[in-house]
Design an enzyme around this catalytic site. Structure first.
Site, short mmCIF file in Angstrom:
data_model
loop_
_atom_site.label_atom_id
_atom_site.label_comp_id
_atom_site.label_asym_id
_atom_site.label_seq_id
_atom_site.Cartn_x
_atom_site.Cartn_y
_atom_site.Cartn_z
N LYS A 111 15.49 -11.79 4.31
CA LYS A 111 15.00 -12.69 5.36
C LYS A 111 16.16 -13.35 6.09
O LYS A 111 16.07 -13.61 7.30
CB LYS A 111 14.07 -13.76 4.75
CG LYS A 111 12.72 -13.22 4.35
CD LYS A 111 11.89 -12.87 5.55
CE LYS A 111 10.49 -12.40 5.28
NZ LYS A 111 10.32 -11.19 4.54
N LYS A 194 8.24 2.08 2.35
CA LYS A 194 6.87 1.73 1.99
C LYS A 194 6.04 1.39 3.22
O LYS A 194 6.58 1.13 4.30
CB LYS A 194 6.89 0.54 1.03
CG LYS A 194 7.32 -0.78 1.67
CD LYS A 194 6.82 -1.95 0.82
CE LYS A 194 6.83 -3.22 1.64
NZ LYS A 194 5.90 -4.23 1.23
N LYS A 197 3.33 -4.37 6.76
CA LYS A 197 3.06 -4.97 8.08
C LYS A 197 4.34 -5.02 8.89
O LYS A 197 4.39 -4.60 10.03
CB LYS A 197 2.55 -6.41 7.90
CG LYS A 197 1.11 -6.50 7.50
CD LYS A 197 0.67 -7.94 7.41
CE LYS A 197 1.10 -8.59 6.11
NZ LYS A 197 0.20 -8.38 4.99
P1 ADP Z 1 3.47 -6.56 3.60
O1 ADP Z 1 4.56 -5.79 2.94
O2 ADP Z 1 2.65 -5.73 4.48
O3 ADP Z 1 3.96 -7.82 4.26
P2 ADP Z 1 2.68 -8.29 1.51
O4 ADP Z 1 4.12 -8.51 1.23
O5 ADP Z 1 1.90 -9.41 2.11
O6 ADP Z 1 2.52 -7.02 2.43
O7 ADP Z 1 2.00 -7.81 0.16
C1 ADP Z 1 0.80 -8.28 -0.41
C2 ADP Z 1 0.54 -7.54 -1.71
O8 ADP Z 1 0.41 -6.14 -1.46
C3 ADP Z 1 1.68 -7.66 -2.74
O9 ADP Z 1 1.12 -7.70 -4.03
C4 ADP Z 1 2.46 -6.42 -2.54
O10 ADP Z 1 3.17 -6.05 -3.70
C5 ADP Z 1 1.38 -5.41 -2.19
N1 ADP Z 1 1.91 -4.35 -1.32
C6 ADP Z 1 2.28 -4.45 -0.02
N2 ADP Z 1 2.72 -3.27 0.48
C7 ADP Z 1 2.61 -2.38 -0.54
C8 ADP Z 1 2.89 -0.97 -0.66
N3 ADP Z 1 3.31 -0.25 0.38
N4 ADP Z 1 2.68 -0.40 -1.85
C9 ADP Z 1 2.21 -1.10 -2.91
N5 ADP Z 1 1.93 -2.41 -2.86
C10 ADP Z 1 2.11 -3.07 -1.70
#
Ligand code: ADP
Ligand code: TRP
Length: 329
Positions: A111, A194, A197
């Site tokens: 970040k 991965k 968002k």
């Molecule tokens: P993003 O990466 O889209 O910002 P978040 O960080 O808000 O998503 O993640 C919310 C939840 O979803 C967490 O528990 C995170 O580990 C899981 N998560 C997000 N992206 C993935 C992914 N590509 N594969 C597995 N788990 C994920």
């Protein structure tokens, strides 16, 4: 019954990564554990300091949680900012959280790089707020995706440290929970990494059929293998990984065999993948739209959740205040 806690920040719609990395576990665990699933709206202020409409974003996730099958009669569903006790526990944990260890957290370092003009104290202390979320309900299991491992390590450290400092075995150490032995990492379809968002490569549960088809058909591939049984490059592994998650084992095996015999047609594979993703997402999307239209129901769920979560949090806070030596309420 053992307690489970998990949350997601309301910074956009839920995508397949969120579902298969976390929410799928929520739905299963609600039948076996005392579950608290929340919407981490305080956490979202670390990256979105001027939420355009935080209440709306919160409702989006709430509708999506419910549409995925989290049942408010089984699990406590609540909004982080409705439970002010969490902020008090965060304060106590911060008093024993050290700058050096917080600065070493990879997501903090990321970040610092991605938002150099807003390296705020909330970002730095993100792991202590997350620890407060978890231990306030004395959770022992936390369903999260692989990317949360370091935050979980910090949560365990803070729980342990509290016990050591105050000389009491009060908090147990929470463990990450995954449905299979290995944490799921849902890949993106843009060649590497991965699905996320912020990666801009997400397939959202609420996406309509056409959008999903378009996103899948755009997936990065190559010109195909020329030698039988050759190793797959990363973009192709990702395509297969997603198919492994959403399609039947037979479908996966069919295309895998085609790959191994150099007869793979990626266009056909993508068409099948889009179809399978749509078969999964369409009923969820329909439920999201239905639930989101029912404001009164969502208000009721949030109110009920706030009450139940506050009751559990307040009990912990009474004990924590007593342990530290403050007046207990
Ligand atoms: P993003 O990466 O889209 O910002 P978040 O960080 O808000 O998503 O993640 C919310 C939840 O979803 C967490 O528990 C995170 O580990 C899981 N998560 C997000 N992206 C993935 C992914 N590509 N594969 C597995 N788990 C994920
Ligand atoms: N850090 C998590 C994420 O980015 C969200 C979160 C906040 C969380 N507090 C939590 C997850 C407590 C599990 C438990 O997705």
């Amino acid at each position: 019954m053992e307690t489970v806690v998990s949350g997601i920040r309301p910074t956009g719609n839920l995508h397949l990564g969120n579902y298969f990395g976390a929410v799928k576990s929520f739905v299963k665990m609600q039948n076996e554990y005392n579950c608290y699933f929340f919407i981490a709206d305080w956490h979202s202020l670390t990256t979105h300091p001027h939420p355009e409409n935080i209440r709306r974003s919160v409702k989006t996730i709430l509708a999506e949680y419910l549409a995925c099958g989290i049942d408010p009669e089984k699990a406590t569903i609540y909004i982080q900012s409705d439970v002010r006790e969490v902020a008090e526990l965060y304060l106590y944990l911060n008093m024993n959280a050290y700058l050096g260890e917080l600065e070493r957290v990879t997501s903090f370092k990321d970040k610092v790089r991605s938002q150099p003009n807003n390296v705020n104290a909330g970002l730095l202390t993100y792991p202590s707020l997350m620890a407060a979320d978890i231990i306030i309900h004395k959770a022992v299991k936390v369903p999260v995706g692989k990317d949360q491992e370091q935050n979980m390590e910090m949560a365990r450290k803070f729980a342990r440290r509290f016990n050591t400092i105050y000389g009491i075995e009060y908090f147990s150490e929470p463990a990450s929970f995954h449905l299979s032995e290995k944490a799921v990492k849902v890949p993106g379809l843009d060649g590497s990494g991965k699905m996320g968002k912020s990666e801009g490569n997400a397939i959202y549960l609420v996406d309509d059929e056409k959008t999903i088809r378009k996103k899948v058909m755009k997936a990065v591939t190559d010109s195909g293998p020329t030698e039988p049984n050759s190793e797959k490059p990363e973009a192709i592994i990702n395509l297969f990984s997603l198919m492994d998650i959403v399609s039947t084992p037979d479908t996966y095996a069919y295309f895998n065999d085609k790959y191994n015999s150099c007869e793979i047609c990626y266009g056909d594979m993508k068409k099948q993948l889009a179809e399978d993703i749509n078969a999964f997402c369409t009923p969820i999307r329909e439920r999201i739209l239905e639930i989101a239209a029912d404001e009164a129901y969502m208000e009721k769920v949030a109110r009920m959740g706030a009450e139940k979560a506050t009751e559990s949090a307040a009990k912990t806070l009474r004990e924590v205040r007593e342990i530290i030596g403050f007046k207990a309420y």
